[in-house]
Design an enzyme around this catalytic site. Structure first.
Site, PDB file in Angstrom:
ATOM      1  N   SER A   1      13.096   4.803 -13.495  1.00 40.78           N
ATOM      2  CA  SER A   1      13.274   5.329 -12.153  1.00 40.78           C
ATOM      3  C   SER A   1      12.821   4.316 -11.109  1.00 40.78           C
ATOM      4  CB  SER A   1      12.488   6.639 -11.997  1.00 40.78           C
ATOM      5  OG  SER A   1      12.742   7.225 -10.743  1.00 40.78           O
TER       6      SER A   1
ATOM      7  N   ASN B   1      16.154   9.575  -2.041  1.00 43.04           N
ATOM      8  CA  ASN B   1      14.826   9.914  -2.536  1.00 43.04           C
ATOM      9  C   ASN B   1      14.058  10.616  -1.431  1.00 43.04           C
ATOM     10  OD1 ASN B   1      11.774   9.300  -2.863  1.00 43.04           O
ATOM     11  ND2 ASN B   1      12.614   8.887  -4.900  1.00 43.04           N
TER      12      ASN B   1
ATOM     13  N   THR C   1      14.210  11.704  -7.733  1.00 45.19           N
ATOM     14  CA  THR C   1      12.753  11.753  -7.688  1.00 45.19           C
ATOM     15  C   THR C   1      12.200  10.702  -8.630  1.00 45.19           C
ATOM     16  OG1 THR C   1      10.769  13.101  -8.007  1.00 45.19           O
ATOM     17  CG2 THR C   1      12.679  13.647  -9.392  1.00 45.19           C
ATOM     18  N   GLU C   2      11.164   9.990  -8.164  1.00 51.76           N
ATOM     19  CA  GLU C   2      10.717   8.813  -8.917  1.00 51.76           C
ATOM     20  C   GLU C   2      10.038   9.132 -10.238  1.00 51.76           C
ATOM     21  OE1 GLU C   2       7.697   9.071  -5.417  1.00 51.76           O
ATOM     22  OE2 GLU C   2       9.812   9.494  -5.766  1.00 51.76           O
ATOM     23  N   ASN C   3       9.745  10.412 -10.483  1.00 42.33           N
ATOM     24  CA  ASN C   3       9.172  10.731 -11.792  1.00 42.33           C
ATOM     25  C   ASN C   3      10.252  10.925 -12.861  1.00 42.33           C
ATOM     26  OD1 ASN C   3       9.745  13.097 -10.271  1.00 42.33           O
ATOM     27  ND2 ASN C   3       8.578  14.337 -11.705  1.00 42.33           N
TER      28      ASN C   3
END
Length: 217
Positions: A85, A22, A44-46
């Protein structure tokens, strides 16, 4: 090569092929420039696993990372809800998080989400990543634009988590957490030991290998 690219290139050397990584905003977004992206899984955390760089003429305005920068999708990439996520992060399924920082202190604490009295981006996924990722790499300038030191004895900004940062890479030096303290393992660019000591208030040891290299052992 400018200092941000130098830091990103060095951070890429810390990564193991086929790991899930990440990337935070800022310097971390430059790291893929120094990777064979077919051998790493960028997260990616989205909600995307399989992030790649994208040519300007192929940008999709709906496809961005958590920092709202345009990204591409690798063959085999997968999309998922942001809640899923974050479940990946909190469940320990992200191997490495590369993050920027406002400050890091001698206890390994990272401050990267707030400056009291100033309006900045905010928490984002930093707290989850610092708690859930298996390895934490911090990439930052050694000194801030206003001349204040960033690798200090104790953070004066609110810390993001109790988790210790495993590696710190700045434009002056590389530090690894070892036996409850940081060890200076490498100098960056034209930096000297004296310069690093002058611009660091956090306690640290110097590796025997570096002392031998510098001719001081």
């Amino acid at each position: 090569m400018n200092r941000k690219e130098m830091i990103a290139k060095r951070a890429a050397q810390e990564l193991t092929p086929y790991s899930i990584i990440n990337l935070g905003i800022g310097i971390p977004t430059l790291v893929p420039n120094y990777l064979d992206q077919s051998k790493y899984y960028l997260h990616t955390e989205n909600g995307l696993l399989g992030v790649t760089s994208v040519e300007e003429d192929e940008i999709d305005p709906n496809l961005v990372n958590a920092g709202k920068l345009p990204v591409g999708e690798a063959v085999g990439a997968s999309y998922f809800h942001s809640a899923d996520s974050f479940a990946m992060i909190r469940g320990g399924h992200v191997d490495v998080a590369i993050l920027g920082a406002l400050q890091v202190d001698g206890s390994g604490h990272v401050a990267n989400w707030a400056i009291p009295g100033k309006d900045i981006i905010g928490v984002g996924g930093a707290m989850d990543l610092l708690s859930g990722a298996k390895k934490i790499i911090i990439t930052m300038g050694h000194v801030s634009k206003d001349g204040s030191l960033k690798f200090i004895e104790r953070c004066t900004f609110p810390i993001t988590a109790e988790r210790v940062a495993d590696v710190i890479i700045t434009d002056l030096a590389v530090f690894h957490w070892k036996d409850g303290e940081y060890e200076l393992t490498e100098l960056m660019g034209d930096a000297t030991l004296e310069e690093v000591k002058e611009k660091t208030t956090a306690p640290f040891q110097i590796s025997k290998e570096l002392l031998q290299k510098e001719g001081t052992l």
